[in-house]
Scaffold this motif. Sequence first.
Motif, PDB file in Angstrom:
ATOM      1  N   THR A 187      -7.336   5.752   3.371  1.00  0.00           N
ATOM      2  CA  THR A 187      -7.708   6.706   2.324  1.00  0.00           C
ATOM      3  C   THR A 187      -6.492   7.126   1.506  1.00  0.00           C
ATOM      4  N   GLN A 188      -5.385   7.354   2.193  1.00  0.00           N
ATOM      5  CA  GLN A 188      -4.159   7.730   1.486  1.00  0.00           C
ATOM      6  C   GLN A 188      -3.717   6.609   0.549  1.00  0.00           C
TER       7      GLN A 188
ATOM      8  N   GLN B  47      -5.890   6.632  -2.542  1.00  0.00           N
ATOM      9  CA  GLN B  47      -5.556   7.744  -3.443  1.00  0.00           C
ATOM     10  C   GLN B  47      -4.268   7.468  -4.200  1.00  0.00           C
ATOM     11  N   GLN B  48      -3.288   6.899  -3.520  1.00  0.00           N
ATOM     12  CA  GLN B  48      -2.022   6.587  -4.179  1.00  0.00           C
ATOM     13  C   GLN B  48      -2.219   5.541  -5.266  1.00  0.00           C
TER      14      GLN B  48
ATOM     15  N   ARG C 288      -3.894   7.018  -8.305  1.00  0.00           N
ATOM     16  CA  ARG C 288      -2.974   7.781  -9.164  1.00  0.00           C
ATOM     17  C   ARG C 288      -2.138   6.839 -10.020  1.00  0.00           C
TER      18      ARG C 288
ATOM     19  N   PRO D  36      -8.320   9.633 -10.952  1.00  0.00           N
ATOM     20  CA  PRO D  36      -8.404  10.330  -9.677  1.00  0.00           C
ATOM     21  C   PRO D  36      -9.116   9.522  -8.606  1.00  0.00           C
ATOM     22  N   HIS D  37     -10.077   8.698  -9.064  1.00  0.00           N
ATOM     23  CA  HIS D  37     -10.815   7.899  -8.093  1.00  0.00           C
ATOM     24  C   HIS D  37     -11.519   6.787  -8.838  1.00  0.00           C
TER      25      HIS D  37
END
Length: 477
Positions: A435-436, A439-440, A443, A448-449
């Motif tokens: 998940t991290q 998200q990275q 970005r 955002p997604h």
Amino acid sequence: MLKAFLTAARGPTVCLGRCFSSEVSGAVSKLAGFSSPPFSTEASLYVHWPYCLKRCSYCNFNKYIPRSDNQDVMLECLQRETETLLKLSQVSRITSVFFGGGTPSLAHPAAIAAVLETVARHAGLSEEAEVTLEVNPTPIGSSKLENFLHAGVNRFSIGVQSLRDDDLKVLGRDHNTQHALQTIAEARRLCPGRVSVDVMFGRPGQSVASWELELDELLSVCDDHVSLYQLTLERGTQLFSQVQKGQLSVPSDDITAVMYESARRILQNRGYLQYEVSNFARNGAISKHNMSYWKASQYLGVGPGAHGRFVPHGEGGVCREARTQTLEPDVWVREVQQRGHGTRRRIPLTHLGLLEEVLVMGLRLIDGITHQHWQLFSPRADLHQILSSSSEVQDLQQTGLLILDDRGLRCSWQGLALMDSMLPTLLLELEAHITQGLQQQARVSGGPHHPGAPAAGQGVWRPTSPRGSSSRPGCPA
């Protein structure tokens, strides 16, 4: 703690979770920088024969009592679905075949031969390929063993379950101890070194002392492979009802834990090496077919209720899918006749879903998951990167239950019996890492997604214990 992971892994797991379209799965894979493992031209094949003469008292598997003799129709559909899935997967070599059930030893040997001939016509099936047949140790089953051998079977898995006639009656089995001993002897005569026996512990009224004595008797007559399964009370079964009503009682979890540890020690002393939670072998007689499950290799599932994991290259697929065939034999037959297969559910596996399967299945093995094997599925994040910084994982290592070193990740001897209690921690760390990373990358890509990608915590495939539907005592269907 043992119950969830002492089920046999002779068959695929049950797939649970949301079903995402291939577009969504592809979006997640692209965002994570993930692609499926290199295209493999190999797979194993599981064939489910759904019929039994009677239902055992503990059984909640996908099996049926036949209302009429429809072996010809069943065989025709097994062959057709085999051909369809081989073309869809585009595999050119089947490494092993497992006929499970149900009671596949009720099938005509000619039916087994016909399925194998279909495999040989549409994919490679070498003479060295392991071909296993589950056998119910009744006179009917044992009388056909030689015919099954001539049909192409070269390994027998015998559902002994117990050497106590009273216990066999409680379990609703349709054989007795003498039948089991005769079947083992005949199978060993025909396939020396390639006979496995299933035996169950935690049965009603069983004590540690009686279990040790029974196991010792079994080891004096069995071949080079033994599978141990803890009896699990399944809701809706006759045995579950009897225990609920107080008519029967089963040993406590503490007692079954002692039974398991005792069996491991006895088997080791008799020369059997444990290579998986429930499986023991000597003279190198491991189950190659089951190893394909535990190594997260591709496999095709044919027959009512069978499960599969493969990339459908034949229709342009790029991600592995979890597939489930229609459960009911009559409905499955109609679907196969109409469209060539009876696939009821298809779930494209996300990167996280696939890694969860690699983790859960691989930790069942004594050798665990090597770094090289993990890299096939996760080239950008190794096990150290994902797990070594976790304080919970460090605690498991310090208590001697888990090992993460230069070889890879594995349970210790003591930890293997407690694997189910460790898995939530490991799965959460894996999910957090993936998940991290998502998200990275989101970005970096300026959003955002990613549109269409599941939010954190969604779309996660949670594997159950292999052969949750049997997985025995039971079947992979």
